[in-house]
Design a protein around this motif. Sequence first.
Motif, PDB file in Angstrom:
ATOM      1  N   ASN A   9       0.877  -1.172   0.000  1.00 42.60           N
ATOM      2  CA  ASN A   9       0.000   0.000   0.000  1.00 42.60           C
ATOM      3  C   ASN A   9       0.912   1.219   0.000  1.00 42.60           C
ATOM      4  OD1 ASN A   9      -1.703   2.107   0.588  1.00 42.60           O
ATOM      5  ND2 ASN A   9      -2.205   1.405   2.677  1.00 42.60           N
ATOM      6  N   LYS A  11       0.179   4.267  -0.241  1.00 44.79           N
ATOM      7  CA  LYS A  11      -0.440   5.458   0.375  1.00 44.79           C
ATOM      8  C   LYS A  11      -0.201   6.689  -0.509  1.00 44.79           C
ATOM      9  CE  LYS A  11       0.041   3.225   4.775  1.00 44.79           C
ATOM     10  NZ  LYS A  11       0.138   3.340   6.210  1.00 44.79           N
ATOM     11  N   HIS A  95      -9.254   1.050   4.967  1.00 42.06           N
ATOM     12  CA  HIS A  95      -7.965   1.270   5.653  1.00 42.06           C
ATOM     13  C   HIS A  95      -8.174   2.192   6.859  1.00 42.06           C
ATOM     14  CE1 HIS A  95      -3.904   2.591   6.467  1.00 42.06           C
ATOM     15  NE2 HIS A  95      -3.514   1.482   5.868  1.00 42.06           N
ATOM     16  N   GLU A  97      -6.628   4.615   7.898  1.00 40.23           N
ATOM     17  CA  GLU A  97      -6.494   6.063   7.626  1.00 40.23           C
ATOM     18  C   GLU A  97      -7.771   6.616   7.010  1.00 40.23           C
ATOM     19  OE1 GLU A  97      -2.772   5.632   5.532  1.00 40.23           O
ATOM     20  OE2 GLU A  97      -1.860   5.034   7.432  1.00 40.23           O
ATOM     21  N   GLU A 167      -4.959  -4.879  10.769  1.00 37.56           N
ATOM     22  CA  GLU A 167      -3.917  -3.865  10.901  1.00 37.56           C
ATOM     23  C   GLU A 167      -4.146  -3.078  12.190  1.00 37.56           C
ATOM     24  OE1 GLU A 167      -2.078  -2.707   6.931  1.00 37.56           O
ATOM     25  OE2 GLU A 167      -3.932  -1.593   7.043  1.00 37.56           O
ATOM     26  N   ALA A 171       0.291  -0.022  15.219  1.00 38.88           N
ATOM     27  CA  ALA A 171       1.471  -0.603  14.565  1.00 38.88           C
ATOM     28  C   ALA A 171       1.705  -0.016  13.178  1.00 38.88           C
ATOM     29  CB  ALA A 171       1.317  -2.118  14.469  1.00 38.88           C
ATOM     30  N   GLY A 173       2.878   2.379  10.556  1.00 40.89           N
ATOM     31  CA  GLY A 173       3.798   3.489  10.349  1.00 40.89           C
ATOM     32  C   GLY A 173       4.552   3.905  11.595  1.00 40.89           C
ATOM     33  N   GLY A 212       1.082  -3.508   9.530  1.00 47.23           N
ATOM     34  CA  GLY A 212       1.560  -2.653  10.622  1.00 47.23           C
ATOM     35  C   GLY A 212       3.046  -2.873  10.826  1.00 47.23           C
ATOM     36  N   SER A 213       3.837  -2.001  10.169  1.00 47.21           N
ATOM     37  CA  SER A 213       5.303  -2.036  10.296  1.00 47.21           C
ATOM     38  C   SER A 213       5.905  -3.388   9.917  1.00 47.21           C
ATOM     39  CB  SER A 213       5.735  -1.608  11.702  1.00 47.21           C
ATOM     40  OG  SER A 213       5.315  -0.273  11.962  1.00 47.21           O
ATOM     41  N   VAL A 214       5.335  -4.011   8.889  1.00 48.39           N
ATOM     42  CA  VAL A 214       5.953  -5.232   8.351  1.00 48.39           C
ATOM     43  C   VAL A 214       7.219  -4.827   7.585  1.00 48.39           C
ATOM     44  CG1 VAL A 214       5.695  -7.160   6.745  1.00 48.39           C
ATOM     45  CG2 VAL A 214       3.758  -6.450   8.160  1.00 48.39           C
ATOM     46  N   LEU A 232      -0.054  -6.780   4.503  1.00 50.79           N
ATOM     47  CA  LEU A 232      -0.332  -5.520   3.819  1.00 50.79           C
ATOM     48  C   LEU A 232       0.759  -4.568   4.302  1.00 50.79           C
ATOM     49  CD1 LEU A 232      -2.067  -3.821   1.949  1.00 50.79           C
ATOM     50  CD2 LEU A 232      -3.661  -3.426   3.812  1.00 50.79           C
ATOM     51  N   VAL A 233       1.578  -4.132   3.358  1.00 50.04           N
ATOM     52  CA  VAL A 233       2.833  -3.464   3.701  1.00 50.04           C
ATOM     53  C   VAL A 233       2.791  -2.011   3.253  1.00 50.04           C
ATOM     54  CG1 VAL A 233       5.330  -3.582   3.452  1.00 50.04           C
ATOM     55  CG2 VAL A 233       3.967  -5.685   3.251  1.00 50.04           C
ATOM     56  N   GLY A 234       3.052  -1.088   4.154  1.00 52.83           N
ATOM     57  CA  GLY A 234       3.087   0.328   3.806  1.00 52.83           C
ATOM     58  C   GLY A 234       4.507   0.763   3.475  1.00 52.83           C
ATOM     59  N   GLY A 235       5.161   1.375   4.432  1.00 55.80           N
ATOM     60  CA  GLY A 235       6.488   1.976   4.216  1.00 55.80           C
ATOM     61  C   GLY A 235       7.488   1.065   3.522  1.00 55.80           C
TER      62      GLY A 235
HETATM   63  P1  PGA Z   1       3.134   0.363   7.472  1.00 54.10           P
HETATM   64  O1  PGA Z   1       1.652   0.555   6.896  1.00 54.10           O
HETATM   65  O2  PGA Z   1       3.668  -0.922   6.905  1.00 54.10           O
HETATM   66  O3  PGA Z   1       3.898   1.561   6.991  1.00 54.10           O
HETATM   67  O4  PGA Z   1       3.016   0.314   8.956  1.00 54.10           O
HETATM   68  C1  PGA Z   1       0.781  -0.543   6.751  1.00 54.10           C
HETATM   69  C2  PGA Z   1      -0.541  -0.094   6.200  1.00 54.10           C
HETATM   70  O5  PGA Z   1      -1.037   0.965   6.610  1.00 54.10           O
HETATM   71  O6  PGA Z   1      -1.149  -0.778   5.365  1.00 54.10           O
END
Ligand code: PGA
Length: 251
Positions: A9, A11, A95, A97, A167, A171, A173, A212-214, A232-235
């Motif tokens: 993701n 974002k 999500h 957010e 998520e 956790a 970000g 969450g911070s994977v 589900l991976v953000g950063g």
């Molecule tokens: P993160 O985000 O990996 O940066 O914590 C996960 C997400 O919001 O899907």
Amino acid sequence: MRKPLVAGNWKMNLLVADAVKLVKELKPLVQGISGVDIVVCPTFVTLYAVSEVLKGSNIELGGQNCYLKESGAFTAEISPQMLKDVGCTWTIVGHSERRQFFGEDDALLNEKLKFALASGLKVMFCIGETLDERQGGKMNDVLTRQVTKGLAGLSEADFDEVSVAYEPVWAIGTGVTASPDQAQEAHAFVRGLLKTQFGAAVADKVRIQYGGSVKADNAAELMAKPDVDGALVGGAALKADGFAAILKGAL
Ligand code: PGA
């Protein structure tokens, strides 16, 4: 066996050139991987350019959100049909957010989920508790509400096209990941809810991703847990090598 699903993701990150560069780097790194479903979810305005690069690859494309109408006077919204038109097979719905900053509630998200499915998209439906809710002992109540209301009205067949992303908001970000045991506990709880609401067949087949911070160094351990069927991976999805390492951790 549930096939793992790992999605990035992105974002509100990456301009067109950066988004294209990222998928150009990612493609060869994940070429030939078939044991995990791979999805990237760029911003709406970069979807088309990214989809051109992804043609013929094993990486699917997803939106980060979508509206519950096909077209019309809904300024600034994007429909599932528009996502499909630019090559998406998936969308994220719900999500945290969107829930936190844009006021999307369970009833609206349920409508969005059903419309996206009816429009032929697969959906990653996000749930998760905040830190206050967890510390206040409300985690199970919150997950129960989000699952019961958010997934209301779905059929057993719908769950071939829906994954649930757990998520925990604390956790996301933050660099604080749920421990593999914390993730497993929540995932098992959610699977139990699905069993009560939809029956054992649904509970057995539905994929529950953790988010969450994977990162590359915790992904394999999290996904090794029996009820954690992907991420589900953000950063960490914003770098090709890191995301590829996470994908390999799912195998
Ligand atoms: P993160 O985000 O990996 O940066 O914590 C996960 C997400 O919001 O899907």
